[in-house]
Scaffold this motif. Sequence first.
Motif, PDB file in Angstrom:
ATOM      1  N   LEU A  41       0.854  -1.191   0.000  1.00  0.00           N
ATOM      2  CA  LEU A  41       0.000   0.000   0.000  1.00  0.00           C
ATOM      3  C   LEU A  41       0.888   1.239   0.000  1.00  0.00           C
ATOM      4  N   THR A  42       0.527   2.231  -0.784  1.00  0.00           N
ATOM      5  CA  THR A  42       1.275   3.479  -0.827  1.00  0.00           C
ATOM      6  C   THR A  42       0.430   4.566  -0.167  1.00  0.00           C
ATOM      7  N   TRP A  43       0.893   5.034   0.986  1.00  0.00           N
ATOM      8  CA  TRP A  43       0.214   6.059   1.760  1.00  0.00           C
ATOM      9  C   TRP A  43       0.889   7.402   1.535  1.00  0.00           C
ATOM     10  N   ARG A  44       0.113   8.480   1.563  1.00  0.00           N
ATOM     11  CA  ARG A  44       0.678   9.831   1.473  1.00  0.00           C
ATOM     12  C   ARG A  44      -0.061  10.704   2.479  1.00  0.00           C
ATOM     13  N   GLY A  45       0.707  11.490   3.225  1.00  0.00           N
ATOM     14  CA  GLY A  45       0.086  12.363   4.208  1.00  0.00           C
ATOM     15  C   GLY A  45       1.106  13.177   4.972  1.00  0.00           C
ATOM     16  N   VAL A  46       0.633  13.782   6.030  1.00  0.00           N
ATOM     17  CA  VAL A  46       1.432  14.694   6.854  1.00  0.00           C
ATOM     18  C   VAL A  46       1.972  13.926   8.057  1.00  0.00           C
ATOM     19  N   ARG A  47       3.247  14.088   8.333  1.00  0.00           N
ATOM     20  CA  ARG A  47       3.842  13.483   9.517  1.00  0.00           C
ATOM     21  C   ARG A  47       3.162  14.125  10.742  1.00  0.00           C
ATOM     22  N   VAL A  48       2.702  13.323  11.682  1.00  0.00           N
ATOM     23  CA  VAL A  48       1.977  13.839  12.843  1.00  0.00           C
ATOM     24  C   VAL A  48       2.861  14.760  13.675  1.00  0.00           C
ATOM     25  N   GLY A  49       4.153  14.532  13.680  1.00  0.00           N
ATOM     26  CA  GLY A  49       5.066  15.423  14.397  1.00  0.00           C
ATOM     27  C   GLY A  49       4.965  16.860  13.908  1.00  0.00           C
ATOM     28  N   THR A  50       4.694  17.053  12.626  1.00  0.00           N
ATOM     29  CA  THR A  50       4.515  18.404  12.074  1.00  0.00           C
ATOM     30  C   THR A  50       3.306  19.080  12.724  1.00  0.00           C
ATOM     31  N   LEU A  51       2.216  18.328  12.875  1.00  0.00           N
ATOM     32  CA  LEU A  51       1.008  18.864  13.504  1.00  0.00           C
ATOM     33  C   LEU A  51       1.252  19.175  14.978  1.00  0.00           C
ATOM     34  N   ILE A  52       1.917  18.257  15.670  1.00  0.00           N
ATOM     35  CA  ILE A  52       2.219  18.461  17.090  1.00  0.00           C
ATOM     36  C   ILE A  52       3.086  19.700  17.272  1.00  0.00           C
ATOM     37  N   ASP A  53       4.121  19.850  16.438  1.00  0.00           N
ATOM     38  CA  ASP A  53       5.004  21.024  16.532  1.00  0.00           C
ATOM     39  C   ASP A  53       4.237  22.319  16.310  1.00  0.00           C
ATOM     40  N   ARG A  54       3.332  22.340  15.338  1.00  0.00           N
ATOM     41  CA  ARG A  54       2.549  23.556  15.062  1.00  0.00           C
ATOM     42  C   ARG A  54       1.646  23.937  16.226  1.00  0.00           C
ATOM     43  N   ALA A  55       1.178  22.933  16.961  1.00  0.00           N
ATOM     44  CA  ALA A  55       0.314  23.203  18.108  1.00  0.00           C
ATOM     45  C   ALA A  55       1.106  23.636  19.337  1.00  0.00           C
ATOM     46  N   GLY A  56       2.397  23.391  19.348  1.00  0.00           N
ATOM     47  CA  GLY A  56       3.236  23.792  20.475  1.00  0.00           C
ATOM     48  C   GLY A  56       2.911  23.035  21.755  1.00  0.00           C
ATOM     49  N   PRO A  57       3.328  21.773  21.853  1.00  0.00           N
ATOM     50  CA  PRO A  57       3.020  21.015  23.067  1.00  0.00           C
ATOM     51  C   PRO A  57       3.645  21.661  24.301  1.00  0.00           C
ATOM     52  N   THR A  58       2.941  21.602  25.427  1.00  0.00           N
ATOM     53  CA  THR A  58       3.504  22.117  26.669  1.00  0.00           C
ATOM     54  C   THR A  58       4.666  21.219  27.084  1.00  0.00           C
ATOM     55  N   SER A  59       5.495  21.713  27.975  1.00  0.00           N
ATOM     56  CA  SER A  59       6.658  20.924  28.404  1.00  0.00           C
ATOM     57  C   SER A  59       6.236  19.658  29.147  1.00  0.00           C
ATOM     58  N   ALA A  60       5.034  19.632  29.698  1.00  0.00           N
ATOM     59  CA  ALA A  60       4.559  18.455  30.435  1.00  0.00           C
ATOM     60  C   ALA A  60       3.825  17.449  29.549  1.00  0.00           C
ATOM     61  N   ALA A  61       3.535  17.793  28.297  1.00  0.00           N
ATOM     62  CA  ALA A  61       2.817  16.884  27.407  1.00  0.00           C
ATOM     63  C   ALA A  61       3.664  15.642  27.151  1.00  0.00           C
ATOM     64  N   SER A  62       3.070  14.467  27.391  1.00  0.00           N
ATOM     65  CA  SER A  62       3.827  13.224  27.221  1.00  0.00           C
ATOM     66  C   SER A  62       3.099  12.185  26.374  1.00  0.00           C
ATOM     67  N   HIS A  63       1.778  12.278  26.295  1.00  0.00           N
ATOM     68  CA  HIS A  63       0.976  11.297  25.574  1.00  0.00           C
ATOM     69  C   HIS A  63      -0.075  12.009  24.735  1.00  0.00           C
ATOM     70  N   ALA A  64      -0.698  11.238  23.862  1.00  0.00           N
ATOM     71  CA  ALA A  64      -1.798  11.785  23.066  1.00  0.00           C
ATOM     72  C   ALA A  64      -2.872  10.721  22.915  1.00  0.00           C
ATOM     73  N   LEU A  65      -4.084  11.203  22.805  1.00  0.00           N
ATOM     74  CA  LEU A  65      -5.224  10.346  22.513  1.00  0.00           C
ATOM     75  C   LEU A  65      -5.730  10.771  21.145  1.00  0.00           C
ATOM     76  N   VAL A  66      -5.729   9.840  20.190  1.00  0.00           N
ATOM     77  CA  VAL A  66      -6.184  10.128  18.826  1.00  0.00           C
ATOM     78  C   VAL A  66      -7.609   9.597  18.720  1.00  0.00           C
ATOM     79  N   ARG A  67      -8.549  10.489  18.381  1.00  0.00           N
ATOM     80  CA  ARG A  67      -9.965  10.127  18.327  1.00  0.00           C
ATOM     81  C   ARG A  67     -10.472  10.104  16.896  1.00  0.00           C
ATOM     82  N   ALA A  68     -11.354   9.148  16.641  1.00  0.00           N
ATOM     83  CA  ALA A  68     -12.017   9.032  15.342  1.00  0.00           C
ATOM     84  C   ALA A  68     -13.267   9.908  15.308  1.00  0.00           C
ATOM     85  N   MET A  69     -13.700  10.220  14.098  1.00  0.00           N
ATOM     86  CA  MET A  69     -14.883  11.050  13.886  1.00  0.00           C
ATOM     87  C   MET A  69     -16.156  10.391  14.408  1.00  0.00           C
TER      88      MET A  69
END
Length: 167
Positions: free
Chosen positions: A60-88
């Motif tokens: 399978l050939t996938w194309r998309g945005v690296r999630v780290g790019t999204l996290i960096d743009r949001a500016g995680p706080t220094s205490a952020a350690s985990h994430a919960l990814v939710r479906a629609m």
Amino acid sequence: MTGLESHEVPEEVDPEGWTLRVTGAVDRPLDLDRADVAALPAETFEEDFACVEGWTAANLTWRGVRVGTLIDRAGPTSAASHALVRAMDGEYACSFPIERLATAVLATELDGEALPVEHGGPARLVPTESGTDCWEQIKWVAEIELRESEPSDGDTAKELALSRIDS
């Protein structure tokens, strides 16, 4: 097009009204539409998808945005350690340490075409590291919530995913 199996699309999934939110332990919460995501740098990679149901979709050939790019743009706080990814659909979610999630791709294309809704479009989380469980590929991603502690098992859909397989 692919060897991925299709499952019924939940009624709550509205690909036309889709947005992606990055919330929680961040300095700049994000609310992105398709055009916003499409404007971000994209990557392409190829991988097999092996399901615990016993089938595999190869090459399978996938194309998309690296999630780290999204996290960096949001500016995680220094205490952020985990994430919960939710479906629609409001029911399905998966927990990740931020470092692991950052390497995943928010896929918007599959095999050179827009990701079909039956395969998780408009955006599907595709972890890129080896040893990933198939239930960690979240279809219809609507929110990435950064947290300062690990979400509980009750926050995630592992048991839900495995119960669907046993049904």
